[in-house]
Write an enzyme that holds these catalytic residues in place. Structure first.
Site, PDB file in Angstrom:
ATOM      1  CD  GLU A   1      -8.528  -1.260   2.339  1.00  0.00           C
ATOM      2  OE1 GLU A   1      -9.015  -0.490   3.174  1.00  0.00           O
ATOM      3  OE2 GLU A   1      -8.891  -2.446   2.208  1.00  0.00           O
TER       4      GLU A   1
ATOM      5  CD  GLU B   1     -12.166   1.533   1.585  1.00  0.00           C
ATOM      6  OE1 GLU B   1     -12.347   0.893   2.646  1.00  0.00           O
ATOM      7  OE2 GLU B   1     -11.699   1.024   0.560  1.00  0.00           O
TER       8      GLU B   1
END
Length: 660
Positions: free
Chosen positions: A185, A265
């Site tokens: 991320e 995710e």
């Protein structure tokens, strides 16, 4: 050879053909940009995966949790590797016991699960500092997650230790690791440093080879995908069940017009912060979102499948510091004790619509036991508050109880055997090379203070909580983003102690360079205090070496407010089953059983009210040693309550936490 007869030539050709037929086809895991899918050994492939953090699960439970994932219909497990878990000091590596990541990966292969590996170097995972070692901050001006030469040198050194352990386990080399994530991320981080990503790409390729599939994961916002992606790394996204699946994958398509759709995710629950409501997500909503993605042919990893409590929680920074609870239960499909939930069976039902489930029953829930109450003080009768039969309250205290307790300031010689560090002004944990836990800052009042004077700290300089004692009497607590002043009285020369607690370094947010301790000087009515003695405490080490149970009791005539240790022992009825500890009347602190740090409790703040105790840390049929460090104030008759279930309370706001 030119004159070789036809029979001989035919024999050679036949031998070559047989050799070709006997050789297994080359193993491969690749992207197919024409058919928008993965190809495993040449055939179209889609994975359905779940995350399991080996670093949060005791090693004896690895097989049970992985087997439950396999029997749920999952084809893969996603695995984070926290750098700071394996390199606690520069050049000092730990891959033994619970940290044996190679054994964990080999177990996944044995059970028939593929692996999606996320080795960082930054992983987030609501883990202390996102997995980055605190010793990186020994260089105060280092720029983390960037092309800062000091940071890259540390990263390269780590990757040269870690990735050679990974390479033989890649799918192409006969292992079960099908893909490897680079960073994590990164688009949510302020730096947006493409040189850093290019450096990582080069390092991963050099150490893992050219065939392994490397990818990134980011949120679906345009800015996140702009800064978190790089040519040569396949772009995947993450989002939860409340998202519009079509819109979310459209964000991936803006960066990757072709190739498989991947949600790396998929949030099946959410984390808890101290002082906020326990997070939950409905099973129906999670199942509906999963089915929508699978109908589109997407590959999905569910975040998170099961993560129990261990003392490595991090924190978020969202306008203010928000530490994560000890329990990472996450309202997960598998509970922190490893129990299948309604949500897991809902997920399993969805998976069954798209691929066959393994034959056989789901492994059962892990056995749990309510061992009852254990006195850590002079408790002579069963407290009324544990009268419910389900709590297994005995008629009298457990045998072999210790009534010992010691104020923390009385045992600094044990907890800081090297003695204090002298400094004109306070310095950070990092400046004295203290990664975790606690540090005592000590000075003296410079003058008589007969009328209440203001003891104060600059805003955001108490990182993260400071427990203030004057002449060893507890005065109150200073808190990051909270109360920063107290009123005190005393005489010139009186000893002022501040016990600083690290509540977890920021794991997600704009700045993860989260220094701990007193970041600014304390003042008395605006006059700076000086001449400090600083005690870095090695509490874990002392307890692991048998203290305080192996030491002579220390008595104290002072009250029970403020930081103090309490001890007790209990025996199980010949079993060592999982259990949960409740802290009736306690304020805030940490728990150790048999030297194992089970993390922070904070029932006044909530929502977590119990700590999970894996059966693997207990002794069957012999005494179990309990050590509690209470930081603010124990109840008049201290005891712990061992239950067979976890407890979460209702929402406690920061404003009401102190009164509930």
């Amino acid at each position: 050879p030119a004159r070789m007869g036809l029979p001989a030539l035919a024999l050679l050709l036949a031998a070559g053909l047989l050799h070709t037929q006997a050789s297994p086809p080359a193993r491969s895991f690749q992207l197919d940009y024409e058919e928008d899918c993965f190809r495993k050994d040449g055939a179209p492939f889609r994975y359905i995966s779940g995350s399991l953090h080996y670093a949060r699960v005791p090693r004896p439970a690895w097989r049970d949790r992985l087997l439950k994932m396999y029997m749920s219909g999952l084809s893969a497990v996603q695995v984070y590797i926290p750098w700071n878990y394996h390199e606690p000091l520069p050049g000092v590596y730990d891959f033994a016991g619970d940290r044996d990541v190679e054994a964990f990966l080999d177990l996944t292969a044995e059970l028939g699960l593929l692996v999606i590996l996320r080795p960082g170097p930054y992983i987030c995972a609501e883990w202390e500092m996102g997995g980055l070692p605190a010793w990186l901050l020994w260089k105060p001006d280092i720029v983390l997650r960037s092309s800062d030469p000091a940071y890259l040198a540390a990263v390269d050194s780590w990757l040269h230790v870690l990735l050679p352990k990974i390479k033989p386990r890649l799918y192409q080399h006969g292992g079960n690791i099908i893909s490897v994530q680079v960073e994590n991320e990164y688009g949510s981080y302020y730096a947006c440093d493409y040189e850093y990503l290019r450096h990582l790409l080069g390092s991963f390729r050099a150490l893992l080879g050219s065939e392994v599939l490397l990818f990134t994961t980011d949120g679906t916002q345009a800015e996140e995908l702009r800064c978190g992606t790089l040519q040569g790394l396949y772009t995947t996204v993450d989002f939860g069940p409340g998202s519009n699946v079509t819109e979310a994958f459209s964000a991936q398509r803006r960066v990757e017009p072709k190739g498989p759709l991947v949600n790396s995710e998929y949030y099946t629950g959410w984390l808890d912060y101290w002082g906020e409501a326990h997070a939950s997500t409905s099973a129906a909503q999670v199942a509906r979102g999963l089915e929508d993605m699978l109908q589109l042919g997407a590959s999905v990893n569910m975040q998170v499948l099961q993560l129990p409590s261990l003392p490595w929680p991090g924190a978020d920074f969202k306008d203010q510091y928000e530490p994560v609870t000890t329990s990472y239960d996450y309202d997960a499909p598998l509970s922190e004790a490893g129990d299948p939930t309604e949500k897991l069976f809902a997920i399993r039902t969805v998976i069954s619509k798209f691929q066959p489930l393994p034959v056989g029953p789901m492994p059962p829930t892990t056995p749990k036991y309510a061992y009852g109450w254990v006195a850590l003080g002079k408790v002579s009768a069963c407290p009324e508050s544990c009268a419910a039969p389900a709590w297994h309250c005995p008629a009298s205290p457990h045998p072999s109880l210790s009534l010992q307790y010691a104020n923390l300031l009385d045992v600094l010689d044990v907890l800081c055997p090297s003695g204090p560090i002298q400094s004109q002004f306070p310095v950070t944990f990092e400046a004295i090379k203290q990664a975790h836990g606690f540090v005592v800052y000590r000075t003296q009042l410079p003058r008589d203070v007969l009328d209440p004077a203001t003891l104060g700290a600059p805003p955001h300089s108490v990182c993260d909580r400071g427990y203030v004692m004057l002449q060893q009497e507890y005065q109150g607590t200073l808190e990051r983003d909270g109360q920063t002043t107290l009123h005190v009285t005393g005489r010139a020369g009186d000893t002022l102690d501040v016990l600083l607690e690290n509540m977890g370094r920021i794991s997600f947010g704009a700045n993860i360079s989260d220094f701990k301790g007193l970041l600014g000087n304390l003042s008395l009515d605006s006059s700076p205090l000086s001449n400090w003695l600083i005690y870095p405490l090695a509490i874990d080490t002392a307890i692991q070496q048998g203290w305080p149970h192996a030491a002579l009791p220390k008595s104290s005539s002072r009250g029970r407010a403020g930081p103090a240790f309490y001890t007790g022992t209990f025996e199980t009825p010949g079993i060592a089953w999982d259990t949960f500890v409740k802290f009736p009347g306690w304020s805030k602190g940490q728990l150790w059983i048999n030297g194992f740090n089970l993390g922070r409790y904070w029932p006044r703040r909530g929502p977590q009210q119990t700590l999970f105790v894996p059966g693997s840390v207990l002794h069957a049929g012999r005494p179990n040693n309990i050590t509690v460090l209470e930081l603010e104030g124990a109840p008049p008759a201290p005891f712990l309550l061992f239950l067979d279930r976890p407890l979460f309370n209702r929402t406690l706001s920061h404003s009401t936490a102190a009164t509930e």
